[in-house]
Design a protein around this motif. Structure first.
Motif, PDB file in Angstrom:
ATOM      1  N   HIS A 191       8.058   4.631  -1.595  1.00 37.10           N
ATOM      2  CA  HIS A 191       9.063   4.502  -2.664  1.00 37.10           C
ATOM      3  C   HIS A 191       8.414   5.030  -3.957  1.00 37.10           C
ATOM      4  O   HIS A 191       7.932   6.156  -3.986  1.00 37.10           O
ATOM      5  CB  HIS A 191       9.469   3.019  -2.730  1.00 37.10           C
ATOM      6  CG  HIS A 191      10.661   2.692  -3.576  1.00 37.10           C
ATOM      7  ND1 HIS A 191      11.512   3.632  -4.109  1.00 37.10           N
ATOM      8  CD2 HIS A 191      11.150   1.496  -4.012  1.00 37.10           C
ATOM      9  CE1 HIS A 191      12.458   3.025  -4.803  1.00 37.10           C
ATOM     10  NE2 HIS A 191      12.253   1.720  -4.768  1.00 37.10           N
ATOM     11  N   ARG A 238       1.808  12.429   5.926  1.00 30.85           N
ATOM     12  CA  ARG A 238       3.145  12.898   5.563  1.00 30.85           C
ATOM     13  C   ARG A 238       3.023  13.698   4.280  1.00 30.85           C
ATOM     14  O   ARG A 238       2.158  13.396   3.452  1.00 30.85           O
ATOM     15  CB  ARG A 238       4.085  11.725   5.286  1.00 30.85           C
ATOM     16  CG  ARG A 238       4.684  11.176   6.534  1.00 30.85           C
ATOM     17  CD  ARG A 238       5.856  10.274   6.259  1.00 30.85           C
ATOM     18  NE  ARG A 238       6.574  10.064   7.517  1.00 30.85           N
ATOM     19  CZ  ARG A 238       7.785   9.565   7.617  1.00 30.85           C
ATOM     20  NH1 ARG A 238       8.443   9.202   6.548  1.00 30.85           N
ATOM     21  NH2 ARG A 238       8.366   9.417   8.786  1.00 30.85           N
ATOM     22  N   LEU A 239       3.865  14.669   4.110  1.00 32.86           N
ATOM     23  CA  LEU A 239       3.851  15.434   2.867  1.00 32.86           C
ATOM     24  C   LEU A 239       4.488  14.555   1.789  1.00 32.86           C
ATOM     25  O   LEU A 239       5.707  14.373   1.758  1.00 32.86           O
ATOM     26  CB  LEU A 239       4.664  16.712   3.081  1.00 32.86           C
ATOM     27  CG  LEU A 239       4.331  17.889   2.204  1.00 32.86           C
ATOM     28  CD1 LEU A 239       2.856  18.234   2.254  1.00 32.86           C
ATOM     29  CD2 LEU A 239       5.152  19.096   2.619  1.00 32.86           C
ATOM     30  N   GLY A 252       6.099  13.176  -1.520  1.00 37.55           N
ATOM     31  CA  GLY A 252       6.999  13.864  -2.455  1.00 37.55           C
ATOM     32  C   GLY A 252       8.030  14.720  -1.733  1.00 37.55           C
ATOM     33  O   GLY A 252       8.778  15.464  -2.356  1.00 37.55           O
ATOM     34  N   PHE A 253       8.026  14.617  -0.389  1.00 37.55           N
ATOM     35  CA  PHE A 253       9.027  15.357   0.392  1.00 37.55           C
ATOM     36  C   PHE A 253       9.893  14.400   1.188  1.00 37.55           C
ATOM     37  O   PHE A 253       9.401  13.416   1.731  1.00 37.55           O
ATOM     38  CB  PHE A 253       8.330  16.322   1.363  1.00 37.55           C
ATOM     39  CG  PHE A 253       8.378  17.728   0.886  1.00 37.55           C
ATOM     40  CD1 PHE A 253       7.514  18.140  -0.119  1.00 37.55           C
ATOM     41  CD2 PHE A 253       9.308  18.620   1.393  1.00 37.55           C
ATOM     42  CE1 PHE A 253       7.563  19.427  -0.600  1.00 37.55           C
ATOM     43  CE2 PHE A 253       9.363  19.917   0.908  1.00 37.55           C
ATOM     44  CZ  PHE A 253       8.489  20.320  -0.080  1.00 37.55           C
ATOM     45  N   ARG A 262      15.738   9.383   1.798  1.00 36.61           N
ATOM     46  CA  ARG A 262      16.695   8.717   2.665  1.00 36.61           C
ATOM     47  C   ARG A 262      18.112   9.251   2.460  1.00 36.61           C
ATOM     48  O   ARG A 262      18.875   9.395   3.418  1.00 36.61           O
ATOM     49  CB  ARG A 262      16.643   7.212   2.422  1.00 36.61           C
ATOM     50  CG  ARG A 262      17.713   6.389   3.118  1.00 36.61           C
ATOM     51  CD  ARG A 262      17.710   6.488   4.621  1.00 36.61           C
ATOM     52  NE  ARG A 262      16.507   6.026   5.253  1.00 36.61           N
ATOM     53  CZ  ARG A 262      16.208   4.747   5.485  1.00 36.61           C
ATOM     54  NH1 ARG A 262      17.061   3.813   5.148  1.00 36.61           N
ATOM     55  NH2 ARG A 262      15.100   4.406   6.072  1.00 36.61           N
ATOM     56  N   ASN A 295      11.262  15.735  -3.559  1.00 35.79           N
ATOM     57  CA  ASN A 295      12.027  14.686  -4.236  1.00 35.79           C
ATOM     58  C   ASN A 295      11.514  14.492  -5.671  1.00 35.79           C
ATOM     59  O   ASN A 295      10.609  15.209  -6.107  1.00 35.79           O
ATOM     60  CB  ASN A 295      11.986  13.387  -3.418  1.00 35.79           C
ATOM     61  CG  ASN A 295      10.568  12.870  -3.206  1.00 35.79           C
ATOM     62  OD1 ASN A 295       9.794  12.791  -4.151  1.00 35.79           O
ATOM     63  ND2 ASN A 295      10.231  12.518  -1.971  1.00 35.79           N
TER      64      ASN A 295
HETATM   65  N1  CMC Z   1       6.472  14.653   5.759  1.00 38.38           N
HETATM   66  C1  CMC Z   1       6.590  14.950   7.072  1.00 38.38           C
HETATM   67  N2  CMC Z   1       7.609  14.539   7.847  1.00 38.38           N
HETATM   68  C2  CMC Z   1       8.544  13.780   7.284  1.00 38.38           C
HETATM   69  C3  CMC Z   1       8.502  13.416   5.917  1.00 38.38           C
HETATM   70  C4  CMC Z   1       7.413  13.886   5.154  1.00 38.38           C
HETATM   71  N3  CMC Z   1       7.315  13.586   3.863  1.00 38.38           N
HETATM   72  N4  CMC Z   1       9.580  12.655   5.613  1.00 38.38           N
HETATM   73  C5  CMC Z   1      10.283  12.527   6.735  1.00 38.38           C
HETATM   74  N5  CMC Z   1       9.645  13.213   7.761  1.00 38.38           N
HETATM   75  C6  CMC Z   1      10.146  13.368   9.131  1.00 38.38           C
HETATM   76  C7  CMC Z   1       9.903  12.111   9.960  1.00 38.38           C
HETATM   77  O1  CMC Z   1       8.662  12.159  10.602  1.00 38.38           O
HETATM   78  C8  CMC Z   1      11.076  12.155  10.907  1.00 38.38           C
HETATM   79  O2  CMC Z   1      10.785  13.114  11.886  1.00 38.38           O
HETATM   80  P1  CMC Z   1      11.338  12.909  13.417  1.00 38.38           P
HETATM   81  O3  CMC Z   1      12.833  12.938  13.311  1.00 38.38           O
HETATM   82  O4  CMC Z   1      10.763  14.052  14.173  1.00 38.38           O
HETATM   83  O5  CMC Z   1      10.797  11.572  13.863  1.00 38.38           O
HETATM   84  C9  CMC Z   1      12.224  12.729  10.073  1.00 38.38           C
HETATM   85  O6  CMC Z   1      11.568  13.538   9.067  1.00 38.38           O
HETATM   86  C10 CMC Z   1      13.089  11.662   9.376  1.00 38.38           C
HETATM   87  O7  CMC Z   1      12.220  10.800   8.644  1.00 38.38           O
HETATM   88  P2  CMC Z   1      12.462   9.245   8.426  1.00 38.38           P
HETATM   89  O8  CMC Z   1      11.144   8.609   8.124  1.00 38.38           O
HETATM   90  O9  CMC Z   1      13.268   8.702   9.557  1.00 38.38           O
HETATM   91  O10 CMC Z   1      13.381   9.262   7.123  1.00 38.38           O
HETATM   92  P3  CMC Z   1      13.649   8.043   6.177  1.00 38.38           P
HETATM   93  O11 CMC Z   1      14.977   8.282   5.567  1.00 38.38           O
HETATM   94  O12 CMC Z   1      13.414   6.752   6.897  1.00 38.38           O
HETATM   95  O13 CMC Z   1      12.481   8.161   5.078  1.00 38.38           O
HETATM   96  C11 CMC Z   1      11.249   8.730   3.149  1.00 38.38           C
HETATM   97  C12 CMC Z   1      12.634   8.691   3.803  1.00 38.38           C
HETATM   98  C13 CMC Z   1      11.404   9.095   1.674  1.00 38.38           C
HETATM   99  C14 CMC Z   1      10.586   7.344   3.240  1.00 38.38           C
HETATM  100  C15 CMC Z   1      10.367   9.774   3.882  1.00 38.38           C
HETATM  101  O14 CMC Z   1      10.969  11.046   3.781  1.00 38.38           O
HETATM  102  C16 CMC Z   1       8.928   9.808   3.358  1.00 38.38           C
HETATM  103  O15 CMC Z   1       8.076   9.040   3.838  1.00 38.38           O
HETATM  104  N6  CMC Z   1       8.623  10.722   2.361  1.00 38.38           N
HETATM  105  C17 CMC Z   1       7.319  10.746   1.745  1.00 38.38           C
HETATM  106  C18 CMC Z   1       7.207   9.646   0.701  1.00 38.38           C
HETATM  107  C19 CMC Z   1       7.987   9.967  -0.571  1.00 38.38           C
HETATM  108  O16 CMC Z   1       7.901  11.053  -1.106  1.00 38.38           O
HETATM  109  N7  CMC Z   1       8.719   8.954  -1.065  1.00 38.38           N
HETATM  110  C20 CMC Z   1       9.443   9.057  -2.336  1.00 38.38           C
HETATM  111  C21 CMC Z   1      10.938   9.033  -2.160  1.00 38.38           C
HETATM  112  S1  CMC Z   1      11.784   9.535  -3.661  1.00 38.38           S
HETATM  113  C22 CMC Z   1      11.413   8.296  -4.808  1.00 38.38           C
HETATM  114  C23 CMC Z   1      12.149   7.042  -4.523  1.00 38.38           C
HETATM  115  O17 CMC Z   1      13.299   6.927  -4.953  1.00 38.38           O
HETATM  116  O18 CMC Z   1      11.575   6.152  -3.901  1.00 38.38           O
END
Ligand code: CMC
Length: 428
Positions: free
Chosen positions: A265, A301-302, A304-305, A308, A362
């Motif tokens: 987050h 994980r990358l 900032g990428f 949800r 993001n």
């Molecule tokens: N790098 C690599 N793969 C990723 C990433 C990433 N940053 N984010 C999602 N994926 C993949 C994930 O492995 C999954 O792949 P598969 O379908 O093959 O299993 C698919 O994309 C969907 O990911 P998810 O974890 O089910 O998606 P989510 O909606 O539960 O998670 C998230 C959203 C923001 C937690 C996630 O994208 C993430 O961990 N990003 C990195 C952390 C980040 O930048 N967070 C800040 C969010 S913006 C600020 C805020 O408002 O909080």
């Protein structure tokens, strides 16, 4: 004719109304589900498909990349409004008149003192303590100095609590930074505007006259606006759910700060810079890190990428990217980490893994680069996010209490052991 959803279980049909939001979003209203079906519930870990409330504060369309506060676009607010106006808009629903804004500003200034005993609490933390942990604790400690719960049926009492926290929060946030840097605490200056004063409290030196830097303050203002609300995210939902037990505003906010801290987050902004630094120190090989992010065996994980809800682009990231280039240019800073970020984004945006999963930069991908250029230490980045999110949390808490929402209490499907007879310890 109003829309309806039909659910069929073992040949029995149940009908549920579909509610429609002002932007034509549809939601199946399952309030009567358990009663009608004799206790059948829904399962939705991470609430990916669950709406927890109706809300009139923030609208976002993740497919189209739209974000609006109370109907106003984030692009227009970031360009034309200041943070205090946006805070008022979020909390009270309308842009303030000049008179209302002036009063809000004055009332906040009137409340910006902190009880001297709070300093002793701050003193008790080791210097190495993470500022988010300190901020969450200090926000909670404020309750001891401002006891009594807010009478939510009194607009006046509600307003009083709101200006109090709007006033004290930036002081506490800046103190967490000053503590880490071994600087004497600064109480601010009520002749300054909200963001200017925050800047002073963070950057002033005991042996120098503080001089405001317009580039720094404008950039901060914009970043705070862009972070001010984001509907039912993890920390906001936390604030609403804690507040739904009728815990007070400050207690709910303290819980929200803890939720924001996590790297998935708000903590992502710190994690992004640490990641970019690590890539730089490792020779700047972005392809290697893209490969790591794609490797399911690798937990990397990358940062900032991905998001949800944004599955096209994050409108905040678009604004911040441009802003990062401008701020660095205006301040005459060359940061190799910005080039690594741009390179990484370029490769990821063309890579099938990221394209297929709709993973885009993001809000946190570029914000850290600006914070760094402004001289803010990395571990303070998430505190900056909290400062911006404060009015959003307040607005959501106020809305939840005014709507008299029930206590938040999800259900579960139990998957543990069935009944077992207790065995005395000697017989186990
Ligand atoms: N790098 C690599 N793969 C990723 C990433 C990433 N940053 N984010 C999602 N994926 C993949 C994930 O492995 C999954 O792949 P598969 O379908 O093959 O299993 C698919 O994309 C969907 O990911 P998810 O974890 O089910 O998606 P989510 O909606 O539960 O998670 C998230 C959203 C923001 C937690 C996630 O994208 C993430 O961990 N990003 C990195 C952390 C980040 O930048 N967070 C800040 C969010 S913006 C600020 C805020 O408002 O909080």
């Amino acid at each position: 004719m109003s829309k309806k959803a039909i659910l069929e279980i073992d040949g029995n049909k149940y009908e549920f109304p579909i509610i429609e939001g002002t932007e034509k979003e549809l939601g199946i209203d399952i309030k009567t589900l358990r009663g009608a079906t004799g206790g059948i519930t829904t399962i939705d870990p991470g609430y990916k498909n669950t709406g927890s409330c109706e809300s009139a504060i923030t609208f976002l369309d993740g497919e189209k990349g739209i974000l609006r506060y109370r109907g106003y676009s984030i692009e227009e607010l970031a360009e034309k409004a200041d943070f205090l106006e946006v805070a008022y808009l979020l909390i009270f629903g309308e842009l303030p008149t000049a008179e209302q804004l002036d009063k809000f500003d004055k009332d906040i200034k009137e409340e910006s003192h902190i009880d001297e005993d709070m300093k002793r609490i701050l003193d008790g933390f080791p210097k190495s303590a993470h500022p988010m942990g300190v901020l969450s604790s200090l926000t909670s400690a404020l309750i001891a100095f401002n006891p009594g719960s807010v009478d939510v049926d009194s607009e006046e009492a509600m307003y009083g609590a709101i200006v109090k926290i709007m006033a004290k929060f930036p002081v506490l946030a800046s103190w967490t930074m000053r503590k880490r840097k071994s600087l004497p605490l600064d109480y601010g200056d009520s002749s300054l505007g909200y963001v200017e004063n925050l800047s002073k409290m963070m950057f002033s030196r005991p042996n120098k006259t503080y001089e405001a830097n317009k580039i720094v303050n404008d950039a901060l203002d914009k970043l705070l606006i862009l972070h001010a609300d984001h509907e039912q995210n993890c920390s906001t939902s936390t604030v609403r759910i804690v507040g739904s037990s009728h815990a007070g505003l400050f207690a709910s906010l303290s819980a929200g700060i803890s939720a924001l801290w996590g790297p998935l987050h708000g903590g992502a902004n710190q994690a992004v810079i640490e990641m970019l630094e690590a890539i730089r120190e490792d020779g700047g090989d972005t392809a290697k890190y893209i490969a790591k992010a794609k490797d399911k065996e690798d937990p990397f994980r990358l940062m900032g990428f991905g998001h949800r809800v944004y599955k096209n682009f994050d409108p905040r990231a678009k604004i911040i990217k441009v802003s990062a280039e401008e701020v660095l240019g205006d301040l005459g800073i060359e940061d190799p980490v910005l080039d690594i970020a741009k390179g990484l984004a370029q490769v990821a945006l063309e890579d099938e893994y990221f394209v297929k999963r709709k993973l885009y930069p993001n809000v946190d991908f570029y914000s850290g680069i600006i914070y760094r250029a402004l001289g803010i230490p990395t571990e303070m980045f998430t505190v900056m996010f909290a400062l911006g999110r404060l009015p959003g949390w307040i607005a959501q808490w106020r809305e939840m209490r005014l709507r008299k929402e029930p206590i938040g209490r999800p259900r579960q499907i139990y998957t543990g052991a069935n009944y077992r007879e207790f065995k005395e310890v000697a017989k186990r």
